[in-house]
Design a protein around this motif. Structure first.
Motif, short mmCIF file in Angstrom:
data_model
loop_
_atom_site.label_atom_id
_atom_site.label_comp_id
_atom_site.label_asym_id
_atom_site.label_seq_id
_atom_site.Cartn_x
_atom_site.Cartn_y
_atom_site.Cartn_z
N GLU A 1 0.79 -1.23 -0.30
CA GLU A 1 -0.24 0.23 0.04
C GLU A 1 0.99 1.27 0.11
O GLU A 1 0.57 2.58 -0.58
CB GLU A 1 -1.21 -0.14 1.05
N SER A 2 1.77 1.35 0.82
CA SER A 2 2.76 2.54 0.89
C SER A 2 4.06 2.37 0.00
O SER A 2 4.42 1.06 0.03
CB SER A 2 2.72 3.20 2.05
N SER A 3 4.86 3.29 -0.36
CA SER A 3 5.79 3.36 -0.86
C SER A 3 7.42 2.28 0.38
O SER A 3 8.04 2.10 -0.64
CB SER A 3 6.70 5.00 -1.07
N ALA A 4 6.41 2.88 1.20
CA ALA A 4 7.77 1.99 1.90
C ALA A 4 7.10 0.58 1.97
O ALA A 4 8.65 -0.34 2.28
CB ALA A 4 7.87 2.49 3.65
N ARG B 1 6.39 -1.35 -0.54
CA ARG B 1 6.34 -1.34 -1.89
C ARG B 1 8.03 -1.96 -1.98
O ARG B 1 8.62 -2.59 -2.24
CB ARG B 1 6.23 -0.81 -2.95
N LYS B 2 9.11 -0.88 -1.08
CA LYS B 2 10.34 -0.81 -1.38
C LYS B 2 10.88 -2.27 -0.56
O LYS B 2 11.28 -2.63 -1.13
CB LYS B 2 11.16 0.36 -0.59
N ALA B 3 10.06 -2.39 1.30
CA ALA B 3 10.81 -3.59 1.13
C ALA B 3 10.66 -4.23 0.48
O ALA B 3 10.89 -6.11 0.37
CB ALA B 3 9.67 -3.75 2.34
N TYR B 4 9.13 -4.66 -0.47
CA TYR B 4 9.03 -6.67 -1.27
C TYR B 4 9.94 -6.25 -2.38
O TYR B 4 10.11 -7.33 -2.05
CB TYR B 4 7.60 -6.01 -1.64
N ARG B 5 10.40 -4.90 -2.52
CA ARG B 5 11.97 -4.98 -3.38
C ARG B 5 12.51 -5.88 -3.11
O ARG B 5 13.76 -6.56 -3.92
CB ARG B 5 11.77 -3.84 -4.05
N VAL B 6 12.91 -5.10 -2.27
CA VAL B 6 14.73 -5.63 -1.00
C VAL B 6 14.13 -6.65 -0.79
O VAL B 6 15.54 -7.94 -1.31
CB VAL B 6 14.50 -4.87 0.39
N PHE B 7 13.12 -7.52 -0.15
CA PHE B 7 13.14 -8.29 -0.14
C PHE B 7 13.52 -9.52 -1.37
O PHE B 7 13.58 -10.38 -1.35
CB PHE B 7 11.80 -9.01 0.62
N ARG B 8 12.50 -9.12 -2.24
CA ARG B 8 12.44 -10.48 -3.48
C ARG B 8 14.21 -10.32 -3.99
O ARG B 8 14.30 -11.46 -4.75
CB ARG B 8 11.90 -9.68 -4.50
N LYS B 9 14.79 -9.73 -4.32
CA LYS B 9 16.02 -8.65 -4.57
C LYS B 9 16.75 -9.76 -3.48
O LYS B 9 18.16 -10.18 -4.27
CB LYS B 9 16.36 -7.52 -4.52
N PHE B 10 16.59 -9.79 -2.71
CA PHE B 10 17.59 -10.51 -1.37
C PHE B 10 17.29 -11.99 -1.28
O PHE B 10 18.60 -12.88 -2.42
CB PHE B 10 16.97 -10.13 0.05
N LEU B 11 15.87 -12.80 -1.90
CA LEU B 11 15.81 -14.21 -2.72
C LEU B 11 16.80 -13.83 -4.02
O LEU B 11 17.76 -15.81 -3.78
CB LEU B 11 14.30 -14.40 -2.47
N LEU B 12 16.13 -13.33 -4.66
CA LEU B 12 17.16 -13.72 -6.01
C LEU B 12 18.50 -14.25 -5.66
O LEU B 12 19.24 -14.37 -6.62
CB LEU B 12 16.01 -12.37 -7.26
N SER B 13 19.02 -12.80 -4.83
CA SER B 13 20.66 -13.41 -5.54
C SER B 13 21.15 -14.32 -4.43
O SER B 13 22.68 -14.00 -4.78
CB SER B 13 21.11 -11.36 -3.87
N THR B 14 20.43 -14.18 -3.53
CA THR B 14 21.37 -16.06 -2.28
C THR B 14 20.77 -17.04 -3.47
O THR B 14 21.14 -18.41 -2.55
CB THR B 14 20.17 -15.66 -1.22
#
Length: 98
Positions: A9-12, A14-27
């Protein structure tokens, strides 16, 4: 296997979602579905390490679930909708044009 449902819902959020998704892909996780990611590990000890690392990186809000299944159980997964994409040649023809 990591499954998650995170607020966006909020920009924060959405950012947490993107960071978590990128973390999963990078690991080393790969995306099975939009919010389902899987990673192959050698044994339960390694799975426990990965799970502890995911726990440390999870966003503050939302639902994150982890499930450990064996490779044999994973191989028995049945795809009910859509097409299965594979690069394995299963033809008995003597001439294959690729």
């Amino acid at each position: 296997m990591v499954m998650f449902d995170l607020p966006v819902e909020s920009s924060a959020n959405r950012k947490a979602y993107r960071v978590f998704r990128k973390f999963l892909l990078s690991t080393g996780f790969y995306m099975m579905q939009e919010s389902i990611y899987a990673k192959l590990v050698l044994n339960q000890t390694e799975a426990n390490k990965v799970m502890a690392y995911v726990r440390c990186q999870k966003p503050p809000e939302g639902l994150v679930q982890m499930l450990v299944i064996t490779e044999k159980q994973f191989a028995k997964m049945e795809t009910l909708v859509g097409e299965v994409a594979t690069e394995v040649v299963t033809s008995t023809d003597r001439l294959l044009v690729l």
